[in-house]
Design an enzyme around this catalytic site. Structure first.
Site, mmCIF file in Angstrom:
data_model
loop_
_atom_site.group_PDB
_atom_site.id
_atom_site.type_symbol
_atom_site.label_atom_id
_atom_site.label_comp_id
_atom_site.label_asym_id
_atom_site.label_seq_id
_atom_site.Cartn_x
_atom_site.Cartn_y
_atom_site.Cartn_z
ATOM 1 N NE ARG A 1 -3.485 -0.020 2.701
ATOM 2 C CZ ARG A 1 -4.046 0.139 3.896
ATOM 3 N NH1 ARG A 1 -4.050 -0.854 4.771
ATOM 4 N NH2 ARG A 1 -4.586 1.287 4.227
ATOM 5 C CG HIS B 1 -8.761 5.225 11.636
ATOM 6 N ND1 HIS B 1 -9.772 4.755 10.821
ATOM 7 C CD2 HIS B 1 -9.301 5.300 12.887
ATOM 8 C CE1 HIS B 1 -10.868 4.563 11.537
ATOM 9 N NE2 HIS B 1 -10.607 4.898 12.793
ATOM 10 C CB CYS C 1 10.189 2.550 17.703
ATOM 11 S SG CYS C 1 11.185 1.297 18.521
ATOM 12 C CG ASN D 1 -21.212 6.335 0.448
ATOM 13 O OD1 ASN D 1 -21.181 5.464 -0.413
ATOM 14 N ND2 ASN D 1 -20.544 6.216 1.582
ATOM 15 C CD GLU E 1 -22.186 0.601 -2.137
ATOM 16 O OE1 GLU E 1 -21.975 0.354 -0.920
ATOM 17 O OE2 GLU E 1 -21.711 -0.063 -3.075
HETATM 18 C C1 BJW Z 1 -17.542 6.286 -2.485
HETATM 19 C C2 BJW Z 1 -16.811 6.252 -3.638
HETATM 20 C C3 BJW Z 1 -16.773 7.421 -4.366
HETATM 21 C C4 BJW Z 1 -16.649 4.330 -2.810
HETATM 22 N N1 BJW Z 1 -17.420 8.496 -3.921
HETATM 23 N N2 BJW Z 1 -18.195 7.342 -2.063
HETATM 24 C C5 BJW Z 1 -19.114 -3.796 18.009
HETATM 25 C C6 BJW Z 1 -19.838 -2.625 17.994
HETATM 26 C C7 BJW Z 1 -19.192 -1.377 17.930
HETATM 27 C C8 BJW Z 1 -17.822 -1.308 17.896
HETATM 28 C C9 BJW Z 1 -17.105 -2.465 17.909
HETATM 29 C C10 BJW Z 1 -17.739 -3.700 17.966
HETATM 30 N N3 BJW Z 1 -16.791 -4.656 17.981
HETATM 31 C C11 BJW Z 1 -15.584 -4.057 17.909
HETATM 32 C C12 BJW Z 1 -15.773 -2.722 17.881
HETATM 33 C C13 BJW Z 1 -14.747 -1.684 17.798
HETATM 34 C C14 BJW Z 1 -14.118 -1.577 16.426
HETATM 35 C C15 BJW Z 1 -15.210 -1.475 15.372
HETATM 36 O O1 BJW Z 1 -15.714 -0.401 15.090
HETATM 37 N N4 BJW Z 1 -15.588 -2.570 14.754
HETATM 38 C C16 BJW Z 1 -16.717 -2.592 13.815
HETATM 39 C C17 BJW Z 1 -16.203 -2.847 12.395
HETATM 40 C C18 BJW Z 1 -17.698 -3.604 14.276
HETATM 41 N N5 BJW Z 1 -13.305 -0.382 16.491
HETATM 42 C C19 BJW Z 1 -12.090 -0.392 16.964
HETATM 43 O O2 BJW Z 1 -11.540 -1.431 17.305
HETATM 44 C C20 BJW Z 1 -11.418 0.946 17.122
HETATM 45 N N6 BJW Z 1 -10.844 1.059 18.414
HETATM 46 C C21 BJW Z 1 -11.592 1.030 19.507
HETATM 47 O O3 BJW Z 1 -12.805 0.950 19.464
HETATM 48 O O4 BJW Z 1 -10.868 1.087 20.690
HETATM 49 C C22 BJW Z 1 -11.552 0.757 21.876
HETATM 50 C C23 BJW Z 1 -11.417 -0.738 22.093
HETATM 51 C C24 BJW Z 1 -10.328 -1.241 22.766
HETATM 52 C C25 BJW Z 1 -10.209 -2.620 22.961
HETATM 53 C C26 BJW Z 1 -11.177 -3.499 22.445
HETATM 54 C C27 BJW Z 1 -12.258 -2.993 21.717
HETATM 55 C C28 BJW Z 1 -12.379 -1.616 21.541
HETATM 56 C C29 BJW Z 1 -10.282 1.104 16.122
HETATM 57 C C30 BJW Z 1 -10.749 1.124 14.720
HETATM 58 C C31 BJW Z 1 -9.545 1.207 13.790
HETATM 59 C C32 BJW Z 1 -9.936 1.053 12.324
HETATM 60 N N7 BJW Z 1 -8.767 0.865 11.559
HETATM 61 C C33 BJW Z 1 -8.883 0.713 10.097
HETATM 62 C C34 BJW Z 1 -7.501 0.306 9.555
HETATM 63 C C35 BJW Z 1 -6.544 1.500 9.547
HETATM 64 C C36 BJW Z 1 -5.199 1.149 9.041
HETATM 65 C C37 BJW Z 1 -5.212 0.773 7.586
HETATM 66 O O5 BJW Z 1 -5.549 1.591 6.727
HETATM 67 O O6 BJW Z 1 -4.842 -0.364 7.314
HETATM 68 O O7 BJW Z 1 -9.319 1.932 9.516
HETATM 69 S S1 BJW Z 1 -10.152 -0.421 9.645
HETATM 70 C C38 BJW Z 1 -10.628 0.437 8.190
HETATM 71 O O8 BJW Z 1 -12.008 0.846 8.317
HETATM 72 C C39 BJW Z 1 -9.790 1.711 8.165
HETATM 73 C C40 BJW Z 1 -10.806 2.747 7.771
HETATM 74 O O9 BJW Z 1 -10.365 4.029 8.171
HETATM 75 C C41 BJW Z 1 -12.057 2.269 8.463
HETATM 76 C C42 BJW Z 1 -13.326 2.806 7.880
HETATM 77 O O10 BJW Z 1 -13.513 2.372 6.556
HETATM 78 P P1 BJW Z 1 -14.088 3.392 5.477
HETATM 79 O O11 BJW Z 1 -13.133 4.501 5.291
HETATM 80 O O12 BJW Z 1 -15.474 3.749 5.831
HETATM 81 O O13 BJW Z 1 -14.012 2.501 4.121
HETATM 82 P P2 BJW Z 1 -15.020 1.398 3.567
HETATM 83 O O14 BJW Z 1 -14.306 0.611 2.549
HETATM 84 O O15 BJW Z 1 -15.664 0.652 4.660
HETATM 85 O O16 BJW Z 1 -16.182 2.257 2.869
HETATM 86 C C43 BJW Z 1 -15.959 3.029 1.699
HETATM 87 C C44 BJW Z 1 -17.219 3.813 1.400
HETATM 88 O O17 BJW Z 1 -16.958 4.685 0.309
HETATM 89 C C45 BJW Z 1 -18.398 2.937 0.986
HETATM 90 O O18 BJW Z 1 -19.547 3.370 1.699
HETATM 91 C C46 BJW Z 1 -18.561 3.226 -0.514
HETATM 92 O O19 BJW Z 1 -19.920 3.188 -0.955
HETATM 93 C C47 BJW Z 1 -18.015 4.618 -0.606
HETATM 94 N N8 BJW Z 1 -17.450 4.974 -1.900
HETATM 95 N N9 BJW Z 1 -16.269 4.946 -3.781
HETATM 96 C C48 BJW Z 1 -18.140 8.383 -2.757
HETATM 97 N N10 BJW Z 1 -16.081 7.480 -5.532
HETATM 98 ZN ZN ZN Z 2 13.101 2.426 18.972
#
Ligand code: BJW
Ligand code: ZN
Length: 236
Positions: free
Chosen positions: A60, A111, A119, A205, A207
């Site tokens: 990436r 994020h 580190c 969006n 969708e």
């Molecule tokens: C267009 C388009 C165009 C396309 N024009 N639109 C149960 C309930 C609630 C919460 C939780 C749960 N179980 C676990 C959790 C917590 C968890 C969570 O939310 N999970 C859910 C998935 C269920 N969250 C966490 O763990 C967070 N931390 C936390 O809560 O800490 C407290 C904790 C501690 C200990 C234990 C548990 C909790 C941290 C979340 C970190 C997310 N990290 C990532 C990876 C980042 C690094 C990397 O890039 O590799 O972040 S995951 C990934 O998803 C990334 C993104 O930022 C994030 C969001 O995704 P995004 O950006 O919305 O992308 P897509 O692909 O999902 O959607 C794209 C959209 O664009 C679509 O709608 C398309 O239609 C649209 N689109 N083309 C306009 N041209």
């Molecule tokens: Zn170090």
């Protein structure tokens, strides 16, 4: 609503970078197709197989070298210039740095950033750009393993950045939600915060998402086309 907003907050997700050629996460052709999320985006995955996780991130990072901001990123950068400093906050879940590359200034990367490494031993945090890194990169200061400076599932968001994002949404009277599936928390919770505070909510969006039912206005289509049109409609 955008023209009338005194303070505007914007929440972006992977969809805004899709037209730059960066894959979104979920759905067909998504970044996670072929990977199990728990194998590449959790602290446990990194403990188990750091080389696999680094290969995923290095691919990436290499891809970033050949992509550029699209008209959606540029429109948001131009929108910011219409507001006094401090009255416009761009909160992004993206780790690609394309908002800054387009000229956005007040950007909160909740994020993290894929160009940065952190580190696991001494906490050193460095911008390494898109230069290739080995499968197991080591810290120059203490020799411990480096990790991507991004937020994985089950990790806390950087506290100060998150606090500023939450405050910006609370202080704003309009939230523009662009290109996010709105399923990942706590980021998606910012939409609930805006709703509870009585802000206008606009979704851009392709969708329907869980945010759609909270939106006062839904702009259905690609952000690279719709955001420049939105900007054009604002009084000069
Ligand atoms: C267009 C388009 C165009 C396309 N024009 N639109 C149960 C309930 C609630 C919460 C939780 C749960 N179980 C676990 C959790 C917590 C968890 C969570 O939310 N999970 C859910 C998935 C269920 N969250 C966490 O763990 C967070 N931390 C936390 O809560 O800490 C407290 C904790 C501690 C200990 C234990 C548990 C909790 C941290 C979340 C970190 C997310 N990290 C990532 C990876 C980042 C690094 C990397 O890039 O590799 O972040 S995951 C990934 O998803 C990334 C993104 O930022 C994030 C969001 O995704 P995004 O950006 O919305 O992308 P897509 O692909 O999902 O959607 C794209 C959209 O664009 C679509 O709608 C398309 O239609 C649209 N689109 N083309 C306009 N041209
Ligand atoms: Zn170090």
């Amino acid at each position: 609503m955008v023209g009338a907003a005194r303070r505007l907050a914007v929440l972006t997700g992977a969809g805004i970078s899709a037209e730059s050629g960066i894959a979104t996460f979920r759905g067909a052709g998504g970044l996670w197709e072929g990977y199990r999320v728990e194998d590449v985006a959790t602290p446990r995955a990194f403990q188990r197989d750091p080389a696999l996780v680094w290969r995923f991130y290095n691919l990436r990072r290499a891809n970033l070298a050949s992509v550029a901001p699209n008209p959606g990123h540029h429109a948001l950068a131009m929108l910011e210039r219409r507001f006094p400093p401090g009255n416009f906050t761009l909160i992004t879940q993206n780790v690609d740095g394309l908002h800054q590359a387009a000229g956005s200034r007040n950007v909160l990367e909740i994020h993290g950033a894929i160009r940065r490494v952190r580190c696991t031993g001494c906490g050193l945090n460095e911008d390494r750009g898109t230069a290739p890194l080995p499968d197991l990169p080591k810290c120059e200061r203490c020799g411990a393993l480096l990790r991507p400076d991004v937020v994985w599932f089950e990790e806390m968001l950087p506290a100060d950045v998150w606090r500023r994002a939450d405050e910006a949404v609370r202080a704003s009277n309009c939230l523009l939600v662009v290109g996010t599936s709105a399923v990942v928390y706590p980021a998606a919770g910012l939409i609930d915060v805006a709703r509870a505070g009585g802000s206008d909510i606009i979704e851009v969006n392709l969708e329907t998402t869980p945010a759609s039912c909270h939106a006062d206005v839904i702009l259905r289509g690609p952000s690279g086309q719709l955001l420049p049109r939105l900007l054009d409609l604002l009084p000069s």
